[in-house]
Design a protein around this motif. Sequence first.
Motif, PDB file in Angstrom:
ATOM      1  N   VAL A  43       2.583 -51.821  60.429  1.00  0.00           N
ATOM      2  CA  VAL A  43       1.813 -50.646  60.378  1.00  0.00           C
ATOM      3  C   VAL A  43       0.443 -50.888  60.818  1.00  0.00           C
ATOM      4  O   VAL A  43      -0.174 -49.898  61.323  1.00  0.00           O
ATOM      5  N   LYS A  44      -0.121 -51.918  60.660  1.00  0.00           N
ATOM      6  CA  LYS A  44      -1.509 -52.329  61.156  1.00  0.00           C
ATOM      7  C   LYS A  44      -1.712 -52.122  62.619  1.00  0.00           C
ATOM      8  O   LYS A  44      -2.565 -51.909  63.259  1.00  0.00           O
ATOM      9  N   ASP A  45      -0.498 -52.718  63.429  1.00  0.00           N
ATOM     10  CA  ASP A  45      -0.736 -52.662  64.762  1.00  0.00           C
ATOM     11  C   ASP A  45      -0.381 -51.107  65.130  1.00  0.00           C
ATOM     12  O   ASP A  45      -1.246 -50.775  66.203  1.00  0.00           O
ATOM     13  N   THR A  46       0.419 -50.395  64.485  1.00  0.00           N
ATOM     14  CA  THR A  46       0.470 -48.974  64.909  1.00  0.00           C
ATOM     15  C   THR A  46      -0.796 -48.112  64.688  1.00  0.00           C
ATOM     16  O   THR A  46      -1.204 -47.228  65.328  1.00  0.00           O
ATOM     17  N   VAL A  47      -1.495 -48.279  63.536  1.00  0.00           N
ATOM     18  CA  VAL A  47      -2.840 -47.590  63.346  1.00  0.00           C
ATOM     19  C   VAL A  47      -3.842 -48.244  64.208  1.00  0.00           C
ATOM     20  O   VAL A  47      -4.521 -47.307  64.856  1.00  0.00           O
ATOM     21  N   LYS A  48      -3.783 -49.368  64.771  1.00  0.00           N
ATOM     22  CA  LYS A  48      -4.861 -49.887  65.792  1.00  0.00           C
ATOM     23  C   LYS A  48      -4.528 -49.236  67.130  1.00  0.00           C
ATOM     24  O   LYS A  48      -5.573 -48.865  67.466  1.00  0.00           O
ATOM     25  N   ARG A  49      -3.220 -49.100  67.372  1.00  0.00           N
ATOM     26  CA  ARG A  49      -2.938 -48.551  68.855  1.00  0.00           C
ATOM     27  C   ARG A  49      -3.561 -47.028  68.716  1.00  0.00           C
ATOM     28  O   ARG A  49      -3.910 -46.378  69.663  1.00  0.00           O
ATOM     29  N   TYR A  50      -3.110 -46.361  67.578  1.00  0.00           N
ATOM     30  CA  TYR A  50      -3.635 -45.008  67.316  1.00  0.00           C
ATOM     31  C   TYR A  50      -5.134 -44.686  67.331  1.00  0.00           C
ATOM     32  O   TYR A  50      -5.559 -43.782  68.030  1.00  0.00           O
ATOM     33  N   LEU A  51      -5.884 -45.602  66.749  1.00  0.00           N
ATOM     34  CA  LEU A  51      -7.120 -45.353  66.749  1.00  0.00           C
ATOM     35  C   LEU A  51      -7.831 -45.657  68.174  1.00  0.00           C
ATOM     36  O   LEU A  51      -8.580 -45.243  68.834  1.00  0.00           O
ATOM     37  N   GLU A  52      -7.244 -46.467  68.964  1.00  0.00           N
ATOM     38  CA  GLU A  52      -7.733 -46.927  70.346  1.00  0.00           C
ATOM     39  C   GLU A  52      -7.449 -45.787  71.252  1.00  0.00           C
ATOM     40  O   GLU A  52      -8.052 -45.534  72.410  1.00  0.00           O
ATOM     41  N   SER A  53      -6.275 -45.024  70.898  1.00  0.00           N
ATOM     42  CA  SER A  53      -5.835 -43.856  72.056  1.00  0.00           C
ATOM     43  C   SER A  53      -6.677 -42.625  71.609  1.00  0.00           C
ATOM     44  O   SER A  53      -6.959 -41.971  72.623  1.00  0.00           O
ATOM     45  N   VAL A  54      -7.280 -42.522  70.668  1.00  0.00           N
ATOM     46  CA  VAL A  54      -7.885 -41.183  70.264  1.00  0.00           C
ATOM     47  C   VAL A  54      -9.589 -41.548  70.190  1.00  0.00           C
ATOM     48  O   VAL A  54     -10.198 -40.403  70.437  1.00  0.00           O
ATOM     49  N   ARG A  55      -9.968 -42.716  70.449  1.00  0.00           N
ATOM     50  CA  ARG A  55     -11.252 -43.041  70.612  1.00  0.00           C
ATOM     51  C   ARG A  55     -12.111 -42.419  71.780  1.00  0.00           C
ATOM     52  O   ARG A  55     -13.177 -41.767  71.499  1.00  0.00           O
ATOM     53  N   PRO A  56     -11.394 -42.209  72.801  1.00  0.00           N
ATOM     54  CA  PRO A  56     -12.233 -41.636  74.147  1.00  0.00           C
ATOM     55  C   PRO A  56     -12.092 -40.266  73.945  1.00  0.00           C
ATOM     56  O   PRO A  56     -12.766 -39.441  74.800  1.00  0.00           O
ATOM     57  N   LEU A  57     -11.364 -39.621  72.958  1.00  0.00           N
ATOM     58  CA  LEU A  57     -11.194 -38.123  72.634  1.00  0.00           C
ATOM     59  C   LEU A  57     -11.707 -37.302  71.995  1.00  0.00           C
ATOM     60  O   LEU A  57     -12.018 -36.021  71.925  1.00  0.00           O
ATOM     61  N   VAL A  58     -12.615 -38.166  71.292  1.00  0.00           N
ATOM     62  CA  VAL A  58     -13.474 -37.358  69.861  1.00  0.00           C
ATOM     63  C   VAL A  58     -14.600 -37.957  69.912  1.00  0.00           C
ATOM     64  O   VAL A  58     -14.913 -39.171  70.513  1.00  0.00           O
ATOM     65  N   ASP A  59     -15.558 -37.525  69.116  1.00  0.00           N
ATOM     66  CA  ASP A  59     -16.932 -37.787  68.942  1.00  0.00           C
ATOM     67  C   ASP A  59     -16.985 -38.925  67.830  1.00  0.00           C
ATOM     68  O   ASP A  59     -15.842 -39.000  67.343  1.00  0.00           O
ATOM     69  N   ASP A  60     -18.191 -39.451  67.305  1.00  0.00           N
ATOM     70  CA  ASP A  60     -18.215 -40.443  66.484  1.00  0.00           C
ATOM     71  C   ASP A  60     -18.019 -40.024  65.112  1.00  0.00           C
ATOM     72  O   ASP A  60     -17.190 -40.324  64.184  1.00  0.00           O
ATOM     73  N   ALA A  61     -18.360 -38.779  64.521  1.00  0.00           N
ATOM     74  CA  ALA A  61     -17.987 -38.136  63.497  1.00  0.00           C
ATOM     75  C   ALA A  61     -16.506 -37.833  63.121  1.00  0.00           C
ATOM     76  O   ALA A  61     -16.076 -38.204  62.251  1.00  0.00           O
TER      77      ALA A  61
END
Length: 255
Positions: free
Chosen positions: A178-196
Motif C-alpha cells: 500500500v505504501k508503494d501504491t500511495v507513493k506512486r499516486y502522489l508522484e503522479s498527481v504532483r505536477p497536476l495540482v497546486d501546493d494546497a
Amino acid sequence: MAEAHQAVAFQFTVTPEGIDLQLSHQALSEIYLSVVRSWKKRIIRVKNRVISGVYPASPSSWLFVVIAILATMYTRSDPSMGLIAKIQEHLPVSQISTQCQAVVSAVVFSTMLWLLLIFTMRLCLKQLLSYHRWMFEQHGKMSTTTKIWVALVRIFSGRKPLLYSYQGSLPNLPLPAVKDTVKRYLESVRPLVDDAEFERRNKLASEFESSLGKRLQWYLKLKALWASNYVSDRPHCSTKVWLLQCSTQRKKTFY
C-alpha cells in the motif's frame, strides 16, 4: 456474393392458386458450406483449448504414459505401489471381468500420474519464468546463470506452443504494498495540482494508508492466493500484464 445468394435462397409468391416456392440450389450450397466452415472452426477451437490446457505436455504423451504403465504391469511389477489395486477396489463397475477392471484402474492411475506431471512441469516453468536478470545483461553477453536458465526453460517447455499455451505457467502478478501504491499516486498527481491541493491529497492518502488501505490489502492478498491476476479475473489478462511488466523492467535499464 455469398450473402447475396443466401438472401435470395428462398423465393415465394402468393397466387390465387396458392404459394409458389422457388429454391436456389447455389444459395443452398453456400449455406451448407458456411455451416461446414463454422463447425470446422469450432472443432479447431476445441482442439486448441485441449492442447493449451495440457501444455507443456501433449495429448499424445498421455497415451505414452498409459502404454508404459500397462507394459510395466504385464512384467509382473506394480509401478503404482498398490494404488492401482485400491482404485480397482473402488470401481463402480463390477459386471466386467477382473482383467478389464485392472486395465481400467491402470488407465485411471496413468491419467492421474500424467496430470501430476503436467502440474509439476507447470510449477517448475512458473518458477523459471520468474527469473528476470536476463533483461539487465548487456547485449551479446550472457552469464552462466542465464545460460543454465535458458537450458532449463527449453527442457520444461513443450514443442510448438500455441498463443495461450504458457497461460497456466506464467508467474502470478505480484501484489505491491500500500505504501508503494500511495507513493506512486502522489508522484503522479504532483505536477497536476497546486501546493494546497497536494497537501490535502497527501493527508487523505496517509489516512487511507493507515485505515481502509490495510483492510483492502488483506482482501487482495486473499485473492492473490488462488488468482493469477489480482487486478482482473479475465482469463488472458495475466499474459498481457506479465508482458507489460517485463517490458517495463527492460525499459528501466536504459534510464
